[in-house]
Scaffold this motif. Structure first.
Motif, PDB file in Angstrom:
ATOM      1  N   ASP A   1       0.853  -1.189   0.000  1.00 60.38           N
ATOM      2  CA  ASP A   1       0.000   0.000   0.000  1.00 60.38           C
ATOM      3  C   ASP A   1       0.890   1.241   0.000  1.00 60.38           C
ATOM      4  O   ASP A   1       2.001   1.221   0.546  1.00 60.38           O
ATOM      5  CB  ASP A   1      -0.885   0.024   1.244  1.00 60.38           C
ATOM      6  N   GLU A   2       0.390   2.333  -0.568  1.00 63.55           N
ATOM      7  CA  GLU A   2       1.234   3.531  -0.646  1.00 63.55           C
ATOM      8  C   GLU A   2       1.593   4.056   0.743  1.00 63.55           C
ATOM      9  O   GLU A   2       2.732   4.461   0.988  1.00 63.55           O
ATOM     10  CB  GLU A   2       0.532   4.625  -1.451  1.00 63.55           C
ATOM     11  N   TYR A   3       0.628   4.033   1.677  1.00 59.43           N
ATOM     12  CA  TYR A   3       0.890   4.503   3.039  1.00 59.43           C
ATOM     13  C   TYR A   3       0.366   3.498   4.050  1.00 59.43           C
ATOM     14  O   TYR A   3      -0.615   2.797   3.785  1.00 59.43           O
ATOM     15  CB  TYR A   3       0.242   5.867   3.292  1.00 59.43           C
ATOM     16  N   MET A   4       1.006   3.464   5.196  1.00 59.69           N
ATOM     17  CA  MET A   4       0.623   2.552   6.273  1.00 59.69           C
ATOM     18  C   MET A   4       0.571   3.332   7.587  1.00 59.69           C
ATOM     19  O   MET A   4       1.493   4.090   7.911  1.00 59.69           O
ATOM     20  CB  MET A   4       1.657   1.426   6.375  1.00 59.69           C
ATOM     21  N   PRO A   5      -0.504   3.177   8.385  1.00 59.50           N
ATOM     22  CA  PRO A   5      -0.577   3.883   9.664  1.00 59.50           C
ATOM     23  C   PRO A   5       0.228   3.162  10.744  1.00 59.50           C
ATOM     24  O   PRO A   5       0.239   1.929  10.805  1.00 59.50           O
ATOM     25  CB  PRO A   5      -2.067   3.861  10.002  1.00 59.50           C
ATOM     26  N   VAL A   6       0.901   3.927  11.599  1.00 65.95           N
ATOM     27  CA  VAL A   6       1.644   3.364  12.737  1.00 65.95           C
ATOM     28  C   VAL A   6       1.374   4.222  13.961  1.00 65.95           C
ATOM     29  O   VAL A   6       1.015   5.399  13.860  1.00 65.95           O
ATOM     30  CB  VAL A   6       3.168   3.303  12.473  1.00 65.95           C
TER      31      VAL A   6
ATOM     32  N   SER B   1       6.487   4.882  17.725  1.00 67.55           N
ATOM     33  CA  SER B   1       6.827   3.469  17.875  1.00 67.55           C
ATOM     34  C   SER B   1       8.121   3.152  17.149  1.00 67.55           C
ATOM     35  O   SER B   1       8.336   3.586  16.017  1.00 67.55           O
ATOM     36  CB  SER B   1       5.697   2.590  17.330  1.00 67.55           C
ATOM     37  N   GLU B   2       8.978   2.361  17.792  1.00 65.56           N
ATOM     38  CA  GLU B   2      10.236   1.952  17.174  1.00 65.56           C
ATOM     39  C   GLU B   2      10.032   0.840  16.163  1.00 65.56           C
ATOM     40  O   GLU B   2      10.875   0.634  15.295  1.00 65.56           O
ATOM     41  CB  GLU B   2      11.222   1.460  18.242  1.00 65.56           C
ATOM     42  N   ILE B   3       8.940   0.100  16.296  1.00 65.56           N
ATOM     43  CA  ILE B   3       8.778  -1.098  15.460  1.00 65.56           C
ATOM     44  C   ILE B   3       7.499  -1.048  14.620  1.00 65.56           C
ATOM     45  O   ILE B   3       6.885  -2.073  14.343  1.00 65.56           O
ATOM     46  CB  ILE B   3       8.817  -2.385  16.317  1.00 65.56           C
ATOM     47  N   ASN B   4       7.118   0.137  14.194  1.00 68.00           N
ATOM     48  CA  ASN B   4       5.971   0.304  13.283  1.00 68.00           C
ATOM     49  C   ASN B   4       4.707  -0.380  13.791  1.00 68.00           C
ATOM     50  O   ASN B   4       4.021  -1.102  13.056  1.00 68.00           O
ATOM     51  CB  ASN B   4       6.304  -0.247  11.888  1.00 68.00           C
TER      52      ASN B   4
ATOM     53  N   ASN C   1      -3.545  -3.014  16.436  1.00 67.92           N
ATOM     54  CA  ASN C   1      -3.022  -4.244  17.017  1.00 67.92           C
ATOM     55  C   ASN C   1      -1.582  -4.028  17.483  1.00 67.92           C
ATOM     56  O   ASN C   1      -0.636  -4.631  16.948  1.00 67.92           O
ATOM     57  CB  ASN C   1      -3.092  -5.376  15.978  1.00 67.92           C
ATOM     58  N   PRO C   2      -1.365  -3.154  18.480  1.00 67.53           N
ATOM     59  CA  PRO C   2      -0.006  -2.837  18.934  1.00 67.53           C
ATOM     60  C   PRO C   2       0.648  -4.041  19.618  1.00 67.53           C
ATOM     61  O   PRO C   2      -0.029  -4.810  20.314  1.00 67.53           O
ATOM     62  CB  PRO C   2      -0.225  -1.688  19.919  1.00 67.53           C
TER      63      PRO C   2
END
Length: 487
Positions: free
Chosen positions: A87-92, A96-99, A104-105
């Motif tokens: 996907d062009e963009y991903m929410p994080v 966060s150090e690990i995306n 679902n953290p």
């Protein structure tokens, strides 16, 4: 997916965003491209019916992948192009150090932040280009580099005990969560480091200095390996191979046309070079044939492989040789000459791994033999074949040309001739012109001069003429005249 007004977890939920693993993401985006008949790996040539279908099947199967092949077979390029299937963009979760996935953290930091701020948890967006991580496997790579280690400075600054998992500094793999992670030259990775990858590939948990963290990391692993490495420098440990879903074999181009497309695409040429130097198609074919000859040569280690970079750098050298000649003579344009192929020798010698017999011959000598072999292979496509054994009274189409050289004391082609003098020299050989007219009546004038030189060099390779290199050029003689002069 990215919306400028989505900055919190609550807004993300309202938008209808649903979490999915990276393998599922790759799979769904690949399905869309296949349905639309869009190229899935643009810029890759020669793999349309072999490697690419296998790679697509591996992605559809949600497999981790090992690309196995000799050097210069676009293994790393294929891995990098997989980014286009994200996907062009991903929410994080922001910070966060690990995306961490906001819905679902998995890290302690993200879970506590979501627990504290709930729907007000700030989120940020990561572009797909930032979701590609690459590591070259070398013997000095450590578990700390890949997975992580305890950070004493963090422990001191936060006044935490070493028993607290917040003192952990994550390595490259956890930081690549929800991304594509490539390990190049996997067999070069020490066996104990490969062992550390077992649980990450299968169970998803990692262990750092006694901490056992259940971090269900979401990664698409792509490994590259050279089969030579399995015996010479290292090997992939069997349990790790067992955890890699698909092993895909890459290969070199099957034909000259494909090889020419790759070289033209990859060669780094100045626009002025392309405008200055006219390159006949025969010259391009000959250049690619050199690589094909190298892969069959008894002087070169076939296990090492002949990278596509040989043709690419040789083509760059070829044009630079012609460019330098024209710059020195002050000409604004020039024709590529067969003599310019002597300028590609440095590009060949640096790309081939010689066996013992090749070392005895010498790298430069082997390079010249490859050029000669390429000439002999292509010659029957342009002129009547020259048989190895002929009756003494048998006539050939080349008799008049050979006779012309017998009657001359020598025919020289200096490297620094102007284009006008170069053409005049070749035009002065009437039997040569007659052969070109007879077998290639439709050839353009620009292409005819390279073809004339090609014919002369071919007659040398087939022992009809002799060739001597002097300080500033090449001299052609009849075969027997050279024997007499050597006595």
């Amino acid at each position: 997916m990215k919306k400028e007004n989505i900055n919190t977890l609550g807004e993300l939920k309202k938008s209808g965003y649903k979490s999915r693993g990276i393998k599922e993401e790759l799979r769904e985006n690949l399905i869309k491209k296949i349905k639309k008949n869009e190229p899935t790996f643009p810029g890759i040539h020669g793999y349309e019916d072999s490697v690419i279908p296998e790679l697509e099947r591996a992605i559809l199967s949600r497999h981790n992948i090992n690309l196995l092949g000799l050097r210069g077979q676009a293994k790393t390029r294929l891995a990098r192009l997989m980014v286009n299937l994200l996907d062009e963009y991903m929410p994080v979760v922001q910070g966060s150090e690990i995306n961490d996935d906001p819905l679902n953290p998995i890290s302690r930091y993200a879970r506590e932040l979501v627990k504290e701020k709930a729907d007000e948890t700030p989120i940020s967006w990561v572009h797909r280009e930032e979701r590609f991580f690459e590591k070259l496997a070398t013997p000095d790579v450590t578990v700390a580099d890949l997975i992580g280690d305890v950070d004493p400075i963090k422990a001191a600054n936060l006044k935490l005990s070493y028993a607290d998992d917040r003192v952990i500094h994550f390595g490259m793999i956890p930081r690549a969560n929800r991304s594509i992670f490539v390990i190049n030259e996997l067999p070069d990775l020490q066996a104990r480091i490969q062992v550390a990858l077992f649980n990450i590939l299968q169970e998803g948990d990692i262990q750092i200095r006694g901490f056992k963290l259940r971090l269900p990391l979401d990664l698409q692993f792509v490994f590259t390996a050279n089969p030579e490495d399995y015996t010479n420098r290292g090997s992939i440990v069997t349990p790790l191979k067992d955890r890699i879903g698909s092993q895909i074999l890459t290969h070199y181009p099957d034909d000259i046309e494909t090889a020419k497309i790759i070289t033209a695409q990859e060669a780094k040429l100045d626009k002025r070079q392309s405008e200055l130097v006219y390159v006949p198609e025969l010259a391009k074919d000959l250049l690619e044939q050199i690589s094909f000859e190298a892969r069959e040569s008894e002087f070169i280690d076939e296990k090492s492989g002949i990278s596509a970079r040989l043709s690419i750098t040789a083509y760059e050298n070829l044009l630079s040789t012609a460019e330098r000649r024209s710059l020195k003579s002050g000409e604004e344009e020039t024709l590529l000459r067969f003599g310019d192929f002597l300028g590609v020798v440095p590009a060949i010698t640096g790309k081939v791994e010689l066996v013992y017999e090749g070392e005895e011959e010498g790298a430069a000598s082997v390079a010249l033999q490859l050029i000669g072999d390429a000439v002999k292979t292509l010659f029957p496509q342009y002129f009547p074949k020259i048989e190895k054994l002929q009756r003494p009274d048998e006539t050939t189409p080349y008799d008049d040309l050979v006779e012309w050289f017998f009657e001359q004391s020598g025919f020289e082609l200096p490297d620094d001739l102007s284009d006008a003098d170069y053409k005049q020299k070749l035009d002065s050989v009437k039997p040569l012109n007659d052969l070109i007219k007879k077998y290639h009546p439709e050839i353009s004038e620009k292409d005819s001069y390279f073809l004339k030189e090609f014919l002369l060099w071919a007659l040398v390779e087939f022992k009809k003429l002799s060739k001597h290199r002097f300080a500033k050029g090449v001299q052609f003689k009849d075969l027997y005249g050279s024997y007499i002069s050597d006595l």
